[in-house]
Design a protein around this motif. Structure first.
Motif: not given
Length: 197
Positions: A10-14, A153-163
């Motif tokens: 699995e390629v982990r996105m930074p 890293d804690e409060v922002v959800n993963a979907k938003v991280h991608g955006e």
């Protein structure tokens, strides 16, 4: 006999914050360069004053417009949208410190203009502006790395991280274009010239 199975790596996105930390490492190298150049100028030693002009370009384009732009226009808004208020919270403090840093840059730039116009008595203003900027950023970066980024890293959800990653890429493209490598090379050159590596 062992069975042959295919494993999918699995390629982990930074995380967006990891990219910001990479910027910080480059900026910290420039802070060392500025310190060395300021110390030389302050002592009346030989220093190519174009180092300040080029440093100003690096600070304005790489550190402020692009890096702080990613924080102010994207990361800080995502933290606020996740429920952490801007005013009175860590984001508010970071914004104030960005402005403090800009004051040092302005002082350095004004001194550089006078110096360039032949007023050698402006050297202390260049030194003061550079040192003010270095002081603010040296205290500021650890707060982001150790407090604000882990919070994000804690409060922002993963979907938003991608955006955010996509938006970071867009900011890099619009504001730096192909010039990221140019700025990295600039820092390398300064480190070699001033012996700060």
């Amino acid at each position: 006999a062992p069975s042959l199975t295919t494993t999918h790596l699995e390629v982990r996105m930074p995380r967006p914050t990891e990219l910001l930390k990479e910027d910080h490492r480059v900026i910290e190298r420039m802070l060392k360069v500025l310190t060395a150049a300021s110390d030389r100028l302050d002592k009346g030693q030989e220093v190519d004053v174009s180092v300040f002009e080029r440093s100003l370009e690096f600070i304005r384009q790489f550190a402020d417009y692009t890096h702080h732009g990613k924080e102010e226009d994207i990361l800080f808004n995502a933290i606020e949208a996740a429920g952490i208020p801007k005013d009175g919270g860590p984001v508010g403090v970071m914004l104030e410190e960005h402005d403090e840093g800009r004051k040092g840059v302005q002082k350095m730039a004004q001194g550089r203009e006078k110096f360039k116009a032949g007023d050698k008595s402006a050297a202390p203003q260049i030194v003061r502006g550079a040192r003010d900027y270095v002081y603010v950023l040296r205290n500021h970066i650890p707060k982001e790395d150790d407090i604000l980024y882990p919070l994000a890293d804690e409060v922002v959800n993963a979907k938003v991280h991608g955006e955010m990653l996509e938006r970071f890429e867009a900011v890099e493209r619009e504001r730096l274009g192909e010039k990221r490598q140019y700025y990295l090379n600039m820092v390398d050159d300064f480190e070699r010239d001033l012996g700060t590596k």
